[in-house]
Design an enzyme around this catalytic site. Structure first.
Site, PDB file in Angstrom:
ATOM      1  N   HIS A 175       2.871  -2.424  -6.513  1.00 56.64           N
ATOM      2  CA  HIS A 175       1.777  -3.084  -7.228  1.00 56.64           C
ATOM      3  C   HIS A 175       2.325  -3.879  -8.405  1.00 56.64           C
ATOM      4  O   HIS A 175       1.790  -4.940  -8.755  1.00 56.64           O
ATOM      5  CB  HIS A 175       0.782  -2.032  -7.731  1.00 56.64           C
ATOM      6  CG  HIS A 175      -0.251  -1.675  -6.718  1.00 56.64           C
ATOM      7  ND1 HIS A 175      -0.941  -0.498  -6.731  1.00 56.64           N
ATOM      8  CD2 HIS A 175      -0.711  -2.358  -5.633  1.00 56.64           C
ATOM      9  CE1 HIS A 175      -1.798  -0.468  -5.714  1.00 56.64           C
ATOM     10  NE2 HIS A 175      -1.662  -1.578  -5.041  1.00 56.64           N
ATOM     11  N   GLU A 186       7.569  -4.163  18.810  1.00 55.05           N
ATOM     12  CA  GLU A 186       8.475  -3.566  17.828  1.00 55.05           C
ATOM     13  C   GLU A 186       9.705  -2.915  18.445  1.00 55.05           C
ATOM     14  O   GLU A 186      10.626  -2.537  17.716  1.00 55.05           O
ATOM     15  CB  GLU A 186       7.725  -2.502  17.013  1.00 55.05           C
ATOM     16  CG  GLU A 186       6.521  -3.038  16.264  1.00 55.05           C
ATOM     17  CD  GLU A 186       5.719  -1.939  15.614  1.00 55.05           C
ATOM     18  OE1 GLU A 186       5.976  -1.637  14.438  1.00 55.05           O
ATOM     19  OE2 GLU A 186       4.834  -1.375  16.292  1.00 55.05           O
ATOM     20  N   ASP A 189      10.763  -3.578  12.383  1.00 53.86           N
ATOM     21  CA  ASP A 189      11.166  -2.541  13.327  1.00 53.86           C
ATOM     22  C   ASP A 189      11.973  -3.111  14.488  1.00 53.86           C
ATOM     23  O   ASP A 189      12.942  -2.492  14.938  1.00 53.86           O
ATOM     24  CB  ASP A 189       9.936  -1.803  13.863  1.00 53.86           C
ATOM     25  CG  ASP A 189       9.609  -0.568  13.041  1.00 53.86           C
ATOM     26  OD1 ASP A 189      10.537   0.047  12.502  1.00 53.86           O
ATOM     27  OD2 ASP A 189       8.412  -0.238  12.917  1.00 53.86           O
ATOM     28  N   CYS A 199       4.504 -10.738  12.198  1.00 52.39           N
ATOM     29  CA  CYS A 199       3.927 -10.139  11.000  1.00 52.39           C
ATOM     30  C   CYS A 199       4.955  -9.348  10.191  1.00 52.39           C
ATOM     31  O   CYS A 199       4.604  -8.625   9.263  1.00 52.39           O
ATOM     32  CB  CYS A 199       2.741  -9.231  11.342  1.00 52.39           C
ATOM     33  SG  CYS A 199       3.175  -7.806  12.367  1.00 52.39           S
TER      34      CYS A 199
END
Length: 753
Positions: A361, A602, A626, A673
């Site tokens: 964050h 993946e 991955d 992604c």
């Protein structure tokens, strides 16, 4: 010798610090090998010198002051050869270097072995004797074994103090490297934050009135919520609504039933509030740190910060009043959003933290404020850099302490260039992501919390390419019910309507477990995870599928994505469960939407059968993190091999090409992604390989957009063909960087990015 080795290793391993460990080592080795001298020299990369950091047999005054230039003497030869050098009479060797300060002329026999960690020579361990002799194989083996032990120790510990022994402050440029950064360059004065509250030091204590103690804890929580509201109000004039939502995320964690409930439970069992807090925070931190997903793993830092702040209130530990210079470089072991908010916005120049990554964050807020940052800086001398001039290089994830004048001038020029680049990027926010010949490449955002959704909209994302639904599960102390999930997914979908939102079904298992559903395995990356877990628990999977279908009612463009699919049978079973979920909603007369269905690519098995999957689904989304890990056999979280992890490896590019080819046979869309999508150099290649859309962290969108708008699709395809002919990932990256440099986009791919 074996007994000697064991004793030395045992003594060194329990030493309180590196200096004491080295002193023990040289003393014991000198005695064991009947040598006259045993010494350790470490490489100071910034001055390119080898520094004597420990010795038994030479003058103690030489420690920290004796420096040998790189490549000089027999020590330089050991480093150059990266193997032992065993000489019976060093003075007759061509590399002999007379060093008057240590009376080198008194010694003849010399044995030096390199201290190597991950192919890098960190220093040299040597023994010397006055007699002329050659050390035997057992003695060489002992020294080699000890140097290997020493390498691991040195790699884990800050050696800055050893390399600058005797100095009151940093007097020369020192570089430290982090794991991740927020783009940009900043120069300023370091303000080092050291918290007085330490949860680890809290001990259990029996409390006489558990109900009163529980109320004391609730009051502390409310006080912290009030403080968060105050901080939010103070910075609202300088932050966007998306970035302000980070304070709401903190508040949500504070209010969460899981953490509060666990603390109260420990209190009612008889523990005082600080002890109960320590237990609850430790359990939550452990659960999040064990997760594979970098975003979810970073939530551990948020939880630790919440625990620290609550402990301060429970123990009434005041934070010191802090003054912030005009150009503040905020530094600390684990900084938080609230630490950042305490600095006047017009004075915050940069951030340096020993922990954290670009998924934290803190990093999200730093990007929103355009503040350069470096995270994961191992060996940051927090207590020594306060007040020092520091350069934060977010491009290469490096920190320079006390830059020399010429170096400072170079960084100043780079900072000015970065400021101009940021202004140019901001102009692209509302522009379309079109190649020069008009080909549209949608740029989507990855998200896990509502804060990410708001930030993505503000930065021009065309949709959500990956919504990590597991975050909704991780913030609770039980599996969320169907109604809870409907409300969450509906809010996410509506936030981007009519643009597409892709919801990934629950992706847990392996090293990404939940507090209330732990999974422990010896080899989690090849274990029980993703769709395997969901299919084993249809009672959970059907609940989630029904919730997603209901949330998508009256919405267009929402998608369902299945993680870690490695067998066609897994997809077929899932499609059957999806049909069952639809039928169950029809029986209940519940309205539902019709999502597009896709899977994540993946693992290699999915690449090889891409055409079979494409026949059954609407889209494929390549998770390059991955996929790269499995193709290359590299755990990027392992510091020994993480440098081998590279998504631009030609084998990975071939896998992407083959996935696209398999999908095209059935007119199935392909997106990426993983982190590769947000890499400006890689994004152009992905377009050339035929990828239809890219999903990334929202901070990378405008950088990637600039690249796409600067090239023709045909040019990208030509570059992709050339890249597939190369053999090494560094050659692929070099080629792409040259192309971006020629297009005037060099600022997007500075060294180290």
């Amino acid at each position: 010798m074996l007994g000697v080795l064991r004793r030395i290793v045992q003594e060194v391993s329990v030493a309180p610090n590196l200096r004491e460990a080295l002193n023990i080592l040289v003393s014991r080795v000198r005695a064991a090998m009947h040598a006259d001298v045993c010494s350790v020299y470490l490489l100071d990369e910034h001055s390119d010198e080898h520094v004597l950091v420990a010795t038994e047999g030479l003058s103690p005054d030489c420690v920290g002051t004796l420096r040998l230039g790189s490549g000089r003497g027999l020590i330089g030869l050991v480093v150059a050869r990266a193997e032992p050098v065993n000489v019976d009479d060093s003075q007759k060797h061509s590399h002999f270097l007379l060093v008057p300060e240590v009376a080198e002329a008194d010694f003849h026999a010399f044995l030096g072995v390199p201290i190597i960690f991950s192919r890098k020579v960190l220093g040299v361990l040597i023994v010397q004797a006055r007699e002329i002799r050659r050390y035997d194989d057992d003695e060489v083996a002992l020294l080699v074994t000890l140097s290997a032990q020493l390498a691991g120790l040195i790699n884990r510990i800050d050696v800055t103090e050893l390399l600058s022994a005797g100095r009151r402050s940093v007097e020369r440029s020192i570089f430290l490297t982090g794991l991740d950064g927020v783009s940009g360059v900043a120069i300023g004065e370091a303000v080092a934050l050291v918290s007085a509250a330490n949860l680890d030091s809290v001990r259990d204590r029996v409390v006489e009135d558990p109900q009163a103690e529980a109320e004391r804890f609730r009051v502390a929580v409310q006080q912290e919520l009030d403080e968060l509201a105050r901080l939010r109000n103070e910075v609202k004039s300088t932050l966007s609504e998306a970035d302000l939502a980070l304070f709401d995320a903190y508040a949500m964690m504070l209010r969460g039933d899981s953490m509060q409930g666990e603390v109260i439970r420990h209190i009612l069992e008889g523990n005082w509030a600080p002890g109960a807090l320590r237990k609850a925070i430790a359990a939550h931190v452990h659960a999040f740190e064990a997760m594979e997903d970098p975003y979810l793993r970073e939530r551990a830092a948020d939880i630790r910060d919440i625990g620290k702040r609550l402990l301060q209130r429970l123990l009434q530990t005041p934070e010191r009043d802090q003054e912030y210079p005009l150009q503040t470089i905020l530094a600390g072991d684990e900084l938080s959003v609230t630490d950042l908010a305490a600095v006047p916005a017009d004075r915050l120049a940069g951030i340096v933290s020993t922990k954290g990554t670009g998924a934290s964050h803190l990093a999200v807020l730093a990007r929103g404020m355009a503040v350069p940052a470096v995270f994961g800086v191992d060996g940051l001398p927090t207590n020594r850099i306060h007040g020092q001039e520091v350069v934060v290089d977010g491009y290469s994830a490096r920190v320079c302490i006390a830059p020399e004048p010429k170096l400072r001038a170079q960084y100043q020029r780079l900072a000015e260039e970065e400021q101009a680049l940021s202004l140019d990027l901001e102009k692209l926010r509302d522009e379309q992501s079109l190649t020069l010949d008009g080909h549209h490449v949608p740029l989507l955002a990855n998200a896990a919390l509502f804060t990410d959704i708001a930030a993505a909209r503000e930065r021009g994302a065309e949709g959500i390419g990956l919504y990590r639904s597991e975050m909704h599960f991780a913030l609770r102390e039980r599996f969320p019910g169907e109604e809870e999930q409907v409300a969450t997914y509906r809010r996410v979908i509506k936030a981007f309507s009519p643009r597409p939102v892709t919801i990934r079904t629950l992706d847990i298992g392996g090293d990404k477990g939940l507090d209330y559903f732990p999974i422990r395995e010896t080899n989690p990356f090849l274990g029980y995870r993703g769709i395997r877990v969901s299919l084993d628990h249809p009672e959970l999977f059907l609940t989630q599928l029904r919730a997603i279908l209901r949330a998508g009612h009256n919405s267009r463009g929402f998608r369902v994505m299945l993680p870690m699919v490695s067998r066609v049978a897994e997809l077929d079973e899932t499609l059957e469960l999806l049909d069952r979920a639809r039928r169950e909603l029809e029986v209940r007369d519940e309205p539902q939407g019709t999502p597009e269905i896709g899977i994540m690519v993946e693992v290699p098995s999915t690449v090889f059968q891409a055409e079979h999957y494409a026949r059954r689904v609407d889209f494929l989304s390549i998770g390059t993190n991955d996929l790269t890990q499995y193709i290359l056999g590299v755990d990027r979280g392992n510091s020994r091999v993480s440098h081998l992890f590279d998504g631009l490896h030609p084998a990975v590019l071939v896998a992407i090409r083959d996935t696209v080819a398999g999908a095209r046979a059935h007119k199935c869309d392909v997106s990426v992604c993983g982190e590769l999508a947000g890499d400006p150099a890689a994004a152009l290649l992905l377009v050339g390989l035929g990828v239809d859309a890219l999903s990334m962290s929202q901070g990378a969108i405008n950088r990637v957009k600039w690249v796409i708008r600067s090239f023709k699709r045909e040019h990208a395809q030509s570059l992709a063909r050339d890249a597939l002919d190369l053999e090494r990932p560094e050659d692929v990256r070099a080629m792409m960087c040259r192309e971006l440099e020629k297009a005037g986009l060099g600022g997007l791919v500075r060294p180290g990015r």
